[in-house]
Structure formats: structure tokens, C-alpha cells
Scaffold this active site. Structure first.
Site, PDB file in Angstrom:
ATOM      1  N   ARG A  24     -10.064   5.150   1.048  1.00  0.00           N
ATOM      2  CA  ARG A  24      -8.646   5.808   0.486  1.00  0.00           C
ATOM      3  C   ARG A  24      -8.776   7.290   0.326  1.00  0.00           C
ATOM      4  O   ARG A  24      -7.819   8.209   0.347  1.00  0.00           O
ATOM      5  CB  ARG A  24      -8.258   5.352  -0.835  1.00  0.00           C
ATOM      6  N   LYS A  71      -6.409   7.975   2.492  1.00  0.00           N
ATOM      7  CA  LYS A  71      -5.709   6.991   3.355  1.00  0.00           C
ATOM      8  C   LYS A  71      -4.517   6.494   2.749  1.00  0.00           C
ATOM      9  O   LYS A  71      -3.688   6.471   3.473  1.00  0.00           O
ATOM     10  CB  LYS A  71      -6.523   5.784   3.463  1.00  0.00           C
ATOM     11  N   HIS A 124       8.308  28.859  25.155  1.00  0.00           N
ATOM     12  CA  HIS A 124       9.173  29.503  24.088  1.00  0.00           C
ATOM     13  C   HIS A 124       7.972  30.128  22.846  1.00  0.00           C
ATOM     14  O   HIS A 124       8.596  30.288  22.071  1.00  0.00           O
ATOM     15  CB  HIS A 124      10.102  28.767  23.385  1.00  0.00           C
ATOM     16  N   ASN A 138      -4.495   6.544 -11.345  1.00  0.00           N
ATOM     17  CA  ASN A 138      -4.158   7.150  -9.897  1.00  0.00           C
ATOM     18  C   ASN A 138      -2.354   7.425 -10.220  1.00  0.00           C
ATOM     19  O   ASN A 138      -1.892   6.551 -10.632  1.00  0.00           O
ATOM     20  CB  ASN A 138      -4.239   5.836  -8.853  1.00  0.00           C
ATOM     21  N   GLY A 139      -2.436   8.741  -9.728  1.00  0.00           N
ATOM     22  CA  GLY A 139      -0.812   9.027  -9.951  1.00  0.00           C
ATOM     23  C   GLY A 139      -0.897  10.580 -10.561  1.00  0.00           C
ATOM     24  O   GLY A 139      -1.747  11.352 -10.626  1.00  0.00           O
ATOM     25  N   TRP A 163      -9.456  11.999  -6.292  1.00  0.00           N
ATOM     26  CA  TRP A 163      -8.895  12.713  -5.274  1.00  0.00           C
ATOM     27  C   TRP A 163      -8.170  13.943  -6.105  1.00  0.00           C
ATOM     28  O   TRP A 163      -7.052  13.736  -6.615  1.00  0.00           O
ATOM     29  CB  TRP A 163      -8.009  12.052  -4.134  1.00  0.00           C
ATOM     30  N   LYS A 180      -4.439  13.500  15.508  1.00  0.00           N
ATOM     31  CA  LYS A 180      -5.802  12.661  15.317  1.00  0.00           C
ATOM     32  C   LYS A 180      -6.928  13.791  15.519  1.00  0.00           C
ATOM     33  O   LYS A 180      -7.960  13.482  14.756  1.00  0.00           O
ATOM     34  CB  LYS A 180      -5.675  11.763  16.516  1.00  0.00           C
ATOM     35  N   GLU A 224      -7.354  15.719  12.239  1.00  0.00           N
ATOM     36  CA  GLU A 224      -7.568  14.850  11.215  1.00  0.00           C
ATOM     37  C   GLU A 224      -9.362  14.733  11.196  1.00  0.00           C
ATOM     38  O   GLU A 224      -9.836  14.594  10.403  1.00  0.00           O
ATOM     39  CB  GLU A 224      -7.047  13.551  11.163  1.00  0.00           C
ATOM     40  N   GLU A 277       0.947  13.185  18.024  1.00  0.00           N
ATOM     41  CA  GLU A 277       0.000  12.097  17.487  1.00  0.00           C
ATOM     42  C   GLU A 277      -1.520  12.619  17.927  1.00  0.00           C
ATOM     43  O   GLU A 277      -2.497  12.585  17.060  1.00  0.00           O
ATOM     44  CB  GLU A 277       0.339  10.649  17.600  1.00  0.00           C
ATOM     45  N   CYS A 319      -7.258   8.444  -5.006  1.00  0.00           N
ATOM     46  CA  CYS A 319      -7.527   7.694  -5.853  1.00  0.00           C
ATOM     47  C   CYS A 319      -7.694   6.179  -5.856  1.00  0.00           C
ATOM     48  O   CYS A 319      -6.712   5.597  -5.435  1.00  0.00           O
ATOM     49  CB  CYS A 319      -6.900   7.939  -7.404  1.00  0.00           C
TER      50      CYS A 319
HETATM   51  O1  M6R Z   1       0.536   4.539   4.636  1.00  0.00           O
HETATM   52  P1  M6R Z   1       1.532   5.387   5.572  1.00  0.00           P
HETATM   53  O2  M6R Z   1       1.837   5.094   6.937  1.00  0.00           O
HETATM   54  O3  M6R Z   1       2.986   5.703   4.919  1.00  0.00           O
HETATM   55  O4  M6R Z   1       0.837   6.924   5.558  1.00  0.00           O
HETATM   56  C1  M6R Z   1       1.445   7.939   6.199  1.00  0.00           C
HETATM   57  C2  M6R Z   1       0.457   9.043   6.566  1.00  0.00           C
HETATM   58  O5  M6R Z   1      -0.173   9.629   5.331  1.00  0.00           O
HETATM   59  C3  M6R Z   1      -0.624   8.794   7.654  1.00  0.00           C
HETATM   60  O6  M6R Z   1      -0.075   8.414   8.788  1.00  0.00           O
HETATM   61  C4  M6R Z   1      -1.699   9.735   7.910  1.00  0.00           C
HETATM   62  O7  M6R Z   1      -0.833  10.843   8.430  1.00  0.00           O
HETATM   63  C5  M6R Z   1      -2.728   9.341   8.670  1.00  0.00           C
HETATM   64  N1  M6R Z   1      -3.832   9.977   7.943  1.00  0.00           N
HETATM   65  C6  M6R Z   1      -2.964   9.499  10.016  1.00  0.00           C
HETATM   66  O8  M6R Z   1      -3.725   9.425  10.765  1.00  0.00           O
END
Ligand code: M6R
Length: 613
Positions: free
Chosen positions: A27, A608, A507, A100-101, A74, A488, A491, A484, A2
Site C-alpha cells: 500500500r 497503492k 504546439h 489511517n486518514g 505514509w 508507468k 512511477e 498511461e 497507511c
Molecule cells: O485504486 P484506484 O484505481 O482508484 O487508484 C487510482 C490511482 O491512485 C492509481 O491508478 C495510480 O495512479 C496507480 N499507481 C497507477 O499505476
């Protein structure tokens, strides 16, 4: 998650709001809307889907006047639909709210309001807010701030709010509790926004609203209040980022631009925290030198990509210091009965500084007497304000939803902090420090080298992007990088991917291996023992005909016979190799996503900044 924008001034609000919403798109959202007050008339426009659809509606049927508020939603309560999109109004249509919230007690409030005769149209939690204010206004029709404050005291949960009232057509009201909101201070115009990039082209000064604060904005004045209605003195701060930093600068996406910014960002961090590149100069005064010497345990807390940075941080702190280190997800720590005491240093890692779970965990730890160091990218963010000390990652605005430069900057921040702490505690010899700094200084150039190989990485992505799944394997320092790399890929390309500690493969995940499964193996040269172990894992994949994509050290011929595809990277000490290796995996995910035709900067369902639990 949001986005909120609001404008009061002499221009028509509609184009300003639409421009702000565009800047907030990153965002994450699924619908958008705006409200404009013209005289006493409130006009609302809402659309599901991309912002372009709202823009088109507004172009066909423009609204004139100011002030205005806008929102990218969102969905949390109720599906993405026009009726659930913001702004929401009270039953009489006089108060418009963007939020937002999450209002946690909205069901009981809604029931109470319905008994009072209010009618609800949406499934959202937000709709209780304008109706609660309307209820409180029954007590005194002239005192909006009083009604707002009483309404907010009845609401439980998190909110950032922008509000218009038809009876005060030159004003925006705002309030904050647990969700980000800033006020942009202009000349003859003022703004509210979820973050600085939304209004970076319009203001150079901002006020960071604190939890429990409300504001009343007019074109030429801003007044702040606490929830008791007492007036507060605004703390106006200069904006430290530049408008160009939030542009694509000729790249096809923000993500690609941000991947390419990494050498500069890491070089900047290195220069800032080393003196003449010979000694470490991390400022630990916020924590206190005596406290740093006395720390007996470190607990790292973060979410998502920042959690993987924390996993790396744990390994490095353990390597350089004689100290107990744990790493925990914000969403878990906040509900654990973990033993936390003043001897435990909390390191909270977050790009945005607004991640609700990380902040909740930090508040819990503070309540047990812990000190908090945050590794954060956003000055003025909620996390920064909760922390005793901050190590800024100085990566500049990260607009692509998938974190890239913020991640490598977090790794570098961990490296610098660990060296600084080890030095302060007398646990690091001159010789070892020089060796570490010499290796660290290779990082920016090595990343340049990986970037120069992007066409080769694209060809590999083109070969493997079409399968349903991929496995990523790494060991020790490169285990968090396997996690990671897989995240990536998931995502942005929506290809299922799993990161695994290579030693764990037998395992379970070994059952998945076949000639159809791409297996990304991070097998760069480390100390001999670990490299050999990793190579054994690669052989195990090969024996089952997995499609091996190796990330290997330049000149390593042994990998050639095993891997179908190899991304060569330059040699560097194992403990700093993640900063280089991950760039190869960022590019691999990027080109897979491109081949799969996804919306790379704004992947579906993702936000974001995850400001709700
Ligand atoms: O703003 P932050 O680093 O606290 O965010 C944490 C996660 O939401 C963020 O790293 C998310 O996993 C990303 N989309 C990763 O690319």
C-alpha cells in the site's frame, strides 16, 4: 496508503502483526510500528524505513502477549520519524491508536486538549485521537465505547482506527469513517485490517465496517455499534479471493506476475459477459433497463491510471452510442460546479474502490440525483458500497503499486459495458456487435504474443533507460495509452516521462526533441487517415533526430526506415488495440525500472490505495 492490522487471540500478537504488515507493504509506507498489550502493560516498537528494520528490532527484543495493533505509515502530517510513526498514545500512555486518514480539525482539537493539560509529542493529526478519548473517559472511566463515540463526534475528517486500552487487556476497539477497515472473523481469534489480502492466510470470513461504525473485538466475540452507541447486527461475508492470488507465484516481482496475468483476466471477463461469445450479456439490472435507455449524458470519474481508463471509455462510448460523454478527475470534479442531474450516469473507475477523491466526487454526484455505476476490482470496497451498480474487473488482488492488470481489465469492462448499453438502447446492429466481439476475442492471445516478445522489449529498455526524460505520443484510442505508458515509466523507473496527443507535439514538446530524447510513438495500423497522421508525427520526430521507439503493427515495413527500435504487436481494430499496446509499454517501463535498479513493487513515495485527499 497507511496500513492497519490488529489481532486478538491466543497466539502472541507480534508475529501475526508483523506478517500482516508485510502483506500491507504494497500500500506504500515510510515507517512502521506496533503495540502489544500483555496483561495491562503496553509495549510499543517503531522504526522508520522498511519493515525489515521493525522486524529486526522485534527479533532482538520480542514482545509477548495479545492483543496487538500494527501500522505502516505514509506521512501526511510531519516527516517520517519514529516520533511521528504510529501507534500514538494519550499523554498517560494508556490508550494506543493506529490511524489511517486525516483529522482535519486536529489543530483546534490539539489546542483545546493542551489547555486541558494533555501533552503532545508528535507533529501528527493522529495524536489528538487517544487524548480526546482520554478526555472523554474523565466523564466515565468505565465506558470506553461511550468515550470513543463522543471523541469521534468531535473529530472531523477521515479515519480508520485500531485502539488498545491498558485497562481492558483482552480487547481491540476499531472505528471507521471514510477510510477502509475490515474485521476478520476467526475461530477463537479476530482481526482488524485495512484490506482482505492482509489477513487472507488467516480468515475466510470478514465484516466490512461501514462509515460511522465502531467495533469491539475479543478473541471470541465481535460487537458492532453506531456512533450513537446502538448495537448493530454484523453482516459477515465470505472472502472470495484465495491466498495464492496474493503471492508472487515464482515471478521476481508482483508487477511482472500481474503483467503476465492479463490474458487470463481479460479472457475471464470476456467469458463472463458474453454468451457463447456470440452475444453480449452485461447485467445492467442494477441501473435499470428504463434508466439505461433514458441516460442522456455520461460522466466518468477516476484518478491516475483509472482516469486514463476513463479517457478510453469516453472514446468507446462516443463511438458506439449517440450520447454525451465527459471524463473528469475525482480531485477536480469534487470541487467543480459541474451541472449534474438525474439524467447523468456517473461511471466511477477504481482498482481499490478506496480512492478518496473518486469517492468524494461520487458522493457529490449522488447528492445531485445521479446514478452511479462503478468499474471496480475490490468487492466490499467503499466505492462498491456507494454505487447503484458494479461491473467488477475480477482481476484478483493487484499488489504491485503500479497498476497493470487492473487497467487492462478496466478497458475490457468499458468495452463490454459500451457494447451492452449500445445493444440495450438499440444502437448496435447484430453485424457490428459480432465484428466487435470477434475483435475483442483476439485480445488475450495478442497479449500473449506481446509477452512472448519481452526479451526484445528488455533490450530496447536497456538502450534508453539512462536519459533524464522520455516522450510518449499517441492519437485517439492510443492517446490515453501514451499517457498511461508515460505514467508507468515515471512511477517505477523515476525517469521523467510525458504523454502527449501526437497532434499536440508541434504546439510545445517538439522543442524537447533531440538525439538524446527517447520518443515512444504508438503508430499501430488504424484507419488510413489516422495512421498517416501518426506517421507524419513520427517523421517530424525523425527530422529532429529524436530516438524513436515505435509500437507498430506486425509487418509494417514503413516504420522500419524511421524508428531506431520497434516493438511489433499483432493487428487488431483500433478501438481495442489499447489493451494490447499498453502491455508493450508496461514491459518497457518494467525493464527500464529494472535497469535503473528501483524497487519496482514499492516505488518511492507512492501508495497503492490513496485513501486521503
Ligand atoms: O485504486 P484506484 O484505481 O482508484 O487508484 C487510482 C490511482 O491512485 C492509481 O491508478 C495510480 O495512479 C496507480 N499507481 C497507477 O499505476
Amino acid at each position: 496508503m497507511c496500513g492497519i492490522i490488529g489481532y486478538v487471540g491466543n497466539e502472541d500478537a507480534q508475529p501475526v502483526i508483523l506478517d500482516g504488515l508485510k502483506r500491507l507493504e504494497y500500500r506504500g509506507y515510510d515507517s512502521a510500528g506496533l503495540a502489544v498489550l500483555s496483561g495491562g502493560t503496553l509495549t510499543i516498537r517503531k522504526r522508520v524505513g522498511r519493515l525489515s528494520s521493525l522486524e529486526q528490532t522485534c527479533a532482538e527484543n520480542p514482545v509477548q502477549g495479545s492483543p496487538g495493533i500494527g501500522h505502516t505509515r505514509w506521512a501526511t502530517h510531519g516527516e517520517p520519524s519514529e516520533v511521528n510513526s504510529h501507534p500514538h498514545t494519550d499523554t498517560a500512555g494508556e490508550i494506543a491508536v493506529v490511524h489511517n486518514g486525516i483529522i482535519e480539525n486536529y489543530l483546534e482539537l490539539r489546542e483545546m486538549l493542551e489547555k486541558e493539560g494533555f501533552v503532545f509529542r508528535s507533529q501528527t493529526d493522529t495524536e489528538v485521537i487517544p487524548n480526546l478519548i482520554a478526555l472523554e473517559l474523565r466523564r466515565d472511566q468505565k465506558d470506553f465505547m461511550g468515550a470513543l463515540s463522543r471523541a469521534l463526534q468531535r473529530a472531523r475528517g477521515a479515519y480508520a482506527l485500531g485502539i488498545l486500552w491498558t485497562r481492558e487487556p483482552g480487547r481491540i476497539y476499531a472505528a471507521r469513517q471514510g477510510s477502509p477497515l475490515i474485521i476478520g472473523v476467526g475461530e477463537g481469534e479476530n482481526f482488524i485490517a485495512s484490506d482482505v489480502p492482509a489477513i487472507i492466510n488467516r480468515v475466510t470470513r470478514v465484516i466490512y465496517l461501514n462509515d460511522g461504525e465502531m467495533a469491539c473485538l475479543e478473541a471470541d466475540g465481535i460487537r458492532l455499534f453506531n456512533l450513537k452507541g446502538e448495537e448493530l447486527k454484523p453482516d459477515i461475508q465470505k472472502v472470495t479471493i484465495h491466498a495464492e492470488a496474493a503471492s508472487k507465484a515464482g515471478f521476481e516481482t508482483f508487477m511482472l506476475k500481474e503483467i503476465h496475468e492479463q490474458p487470463r483476466v481479460l479472457h475471464g471477463l470476456l467469458s463472463k459477459h458474453t454468451s457463447d461469445r456470440q452475444d453480449i450479456a452485461v447485467d445492467l439490472s442494477g441501473l435499470g433497463r428504463d434508466y439505461c435507455r433514458a441516460i442522456n449524458r455520461v460522466m466518468i470519474v477516476s484518478c491516475g491510471t483509472a482516469y486514463y481508463a476513463g479517457c478510453y471509455g469516453r472514446l468507446l462510448l462516443e463511438l458506439l452510442l449517440d450520447i454525451n460523454v465527459e471524463v473528469e478527475l475525482g480531485s477536480e470534479l469534487r470541487y467543480r460546479r459541474a451541472k449534474l442531474d438525474p439524467g447523468t450516469l456517473i461511471i466511477a473507475v477504481s482498482q481499490s474502490g478506496e480512492t478518496a477523491d473518486t469517492i468524494a466526487a461520487v458522493k457529490k454526484a449522488k447528492a445531485s440525483g445521479c446514478r452511479v455505476l462503478s468499474i471496480c476490482n475490490v468487492p466490499g470496497s467503499s466505492l462498491v458500497r456507494e454505487s447503484h451498480a458494479v461491473l467488477f474487473t475480477d482481476a484478483g488482488p493487484e499488489i504491485g503499486v503500479a497498476s497493470t492488470k487492473a487497467f487492462t481489465a478496466q478497458l475490457m469492462a468499458f468495452a463490454l459495458f459500451s457494447l451492452g448499453l449500445a445493444r440495450l438502447r438499440g444502437e448496435l446492429s447484430d453485424e457490428k456487435l459480432s465484428r466487435c466481439l470477434a475483435e475483442l476475442q483476439k485480445v488475450p492471445t495478442h497479449i500473449h504474443y506481446v509477452l512472448s516478445r519481452k526479451d526484445a522489449i528488455r533490450q530496447i529498455a536497456d538502450k534508453h533507460h539512462d536519459g533524464p526524460s522520455a516522450l510518449y505520443l499517441g492519437r485517439r484510442f492510443n492517446y490515453p495509452i501514451a499517457l498511461e505508458g508515460a505514467l508507468k515509466n515515471k512511477e517505477i523507473s523515476y525517469q521523467h516521462a510525458e504523454g502527449y496527443a501526437a497532434g499536440e507535439m508541434k504546439h510545445g514538446p517538439i522543442a524537447l526533441i533531440s538525439e538524446y530524447l527517447p520518443v515512444v510513438c504508438i503508430c499501430t495500423k488504424t484507419d488510413d487517415e489516422l495512421y498517416e497522421k501518426m506517421m507524419s508525427n513520427v517523421r517530424e520526430v525523425d527530422a529532429r533526430h529524436g530516438r524513436i521507439i515505435a509500437v507498430a503493427t506486425d509487418g509494417d515495413e514503413a516504420v522500419r526506415g524511421l524508428a531506431g527500435d520497434i516493438i511489433y504487436v499483432p493487428e487488431i481494430a483500433e478501438e481495442f488495440s489499447p489493451m494490447v499496446n499498453v502491455v508493450a509499454l508496461q514491459l518497457l517501463a518494467y525493464y527500464s525500472a529494472q535497469a535503473r535498479g528501483t524497487d519496482i513493487d514499492k516505488p518511492r513515495n507512492l501508495a497503492k490505495s490513496v485513501t486521503v485527499e
